[in-house]
Design a protein around this motif. Sequence first.
Motif, PDB file in Angstrom:
ATOM      1  N   THR A 221       0.821  -1.211   0.000  1.00  0.00           N
ATOM      2  CA  THR A 221       0.000   0.000   0.000  1.00  0.00           C
ATOM      3  C   THR A 221       0.853   1.258   0.000  1.00  0.00           C
ATOM      4  O   THR A 221       1.815   1.372   0.757  1.00  0.00           O
ATOM      5  N   LEU A 222       0.451   2.202  -0.851  1.00  0.00           N
ATOM      6  CA  LEU A 222       1.051   3.536  -0.881  1.00  0.00           C
ATOM      7  C   LEU A 222       0.058   4.522  -0.290  1.00  0.00           C
ATOM      8  O   LEU A 222      -1.152   4.427  -0.542  1.00  0.00           O
ATOM      9  N   PHE A 223       0.556   5.494   0.466  1.00  0.00           N
ATOM     10  CA  PHE A 223      -0.296   6.474   1.130  1.00  0.00           C
ATOM     11  C   PHE A 223      -0.011   7.867   0.572  1.00  0.00           C
ATOM     12  O   PHE A 223       1.150   8.294   0.508  1.00  0.00           O
ATOM     13  N   TYR A 224      -1.078   8.570   0.189  1.00  0.00           N
ATOM     14  CA  TYR A 224      -0.986   9.942  -0.302  1.00  0.00           C
ATOM     15  C   TYR A 224      -1.844  10.818   0.605  1.00  0.00           C
ATOM     16  O   TYR A 224      -3.034  10.537   0.795  1.00  0.00           O
ATOM     17  N   ILE A 225      -1.244  11.881   1.134  1.00  0.00           N
ATOM     18  CA  ILE A 225      -1.931  12.744   2.097  1.00  0.00           C
ATOM     19  C   ILE A 225      -1.846  14.184   1.626  1.00  0.00           C
ATOM     20  O   ILE A 225      -0.764  14.675   1.284  1.00  0.00           O
ATOM     21  N   CYS A 226      -2.982  14.882   1.629  1.00  0.00           N
ATOM     22  CA  CYS A 226      -2.979  16.303   1.298  1.00  0.00           C
ATOM     23  C   CYS A 226      -4.078  16.991   2.100  1.00  0.00           C
ATOM     24  O   CYS A 226      -5.255  16.648   1.991  1.00  0.00           O
ATOM     25  N   GLY A 227      -3.662  17.958   2.917  1.00  0.00           N
ATOM     26  CA  GLY A 227      -4.609  18.679   3.751  1.00  0.00           C
ATOM     27  C   GLY A 227      -3.876  19.702   4.585  1.00  0.00           C
ATOM     28  O   GLY A 227      -2.703  19.992   4.349  1.00  0.00           O
ATOM     29  N   PRO A 228      -4.526  20.270   5.586  1.00  0.00           N
ATOM     30  CA  PRO A 228      -3.861  21.232   6.475  1.00  0.00           C
ATOM     31  C   PRO A 228      -2.637  20.589   7.134  1.00  0.00           C
ATOM     32  O   PRO A 228      -2.646  19.385   7.418  1.00  0.00           O
ATOM     33  N   PRO A 229      -1.583  21.370   7.385  1.00  0.00           N
ATOM     34  CA  PRO A 229      -0.350  20.787   7.948  1.00  0.00           C
ATOM     35  C   PRO A 229      -0.532  19.932   9.195  1.00  0.00           C
ATOM     36  O   PRO A 229       0.089  18.865   9.284  1.00  0.00           O
ATOM     37  N   PRO A 230      -1.375  20.336  10.184  1.00  0.00           N
ATOM     38  CA  PRO A 230      -1.514  19.462  11.362  1.00  0.00           C
ATOM     39  C   PRO A 230      -2.043  18.076  11.002  1.00  0.00           C
ATOM     40  O   PRO A 230      -1.608  17.071  11.567  1.00  0.00           O
TER      41      PRO A 230
END
Length: 255
Positions: A221-230
């Motif tokens: 599994t690969l994880f991609y995250i995009c959102g507010p820094p916290p």
Amino acid sequence: MACAAVLVPGLLRSSSGTICSPAASLKLTFSALRHLTLTRVDFFIPGVSVVGGFSICSSPRLLEEERMIELAVKYTNHPPALWIHNQCTLDSEVAVRVGGEFFFDPQPADAPRNLVLIAGGVGINPLLSILRHAADLHREWADKGGGYEMGTIKLFYSAQNTSELLFKKNILDLVNEFPEKIACRLHVTKQTTQISAELKPYITEGRITEKEISDHVSKETLFYICGPPPMTDFFSKQLENSRVPPEHICFEKWW
């Protein structure tokens, strides 16, 4: 990763039909790049001193087949965004620079991978591009029995309420097209109105939890995250603590 500076000959169409208001979707002619897997471009607008950075929300296949990219541009007082919403016309010209490290570009011989996409607010924009690309790879595999063999895709997407869940129709269309391959869980943190029957099966009230993500940890599994820094920091750290290899965690911070 190569970066390119490309002169865009003109805008084909400007429309607000595919992104929740207040935002716009732009389709651009794009003659210099054969295949686009990156998810961000810088806009250099004549007469505007500020450089605009915008998300690509279309699949690379749109560029390959129709020589277009779609950009998600929220209406704000930022000069490039104001220019796009209020001044650009069919024959407007801009220069764009493509680059970045937030992308998914598997080759046909690569091992199958599952994707977990974690989005907060407008962080959905580049993740939609990746989701659409994965759907195109599923279609190619089903139609031709070749190409890259995608694994499963799970999208976790959080916003304050359902009206702020951008692209929700596009997302659910893909879930319904590939029910065994694509799934989503839409989180709302400050919902005050009734949730529609169409959305209700996919909605969870409250933030995305650590357990939801940890349940999907695997070596495939690969994880991609995009959102507010916290939010990005929290889930990146959690995945590191779960011994997910750093090369399997990709994130982008905009705020």
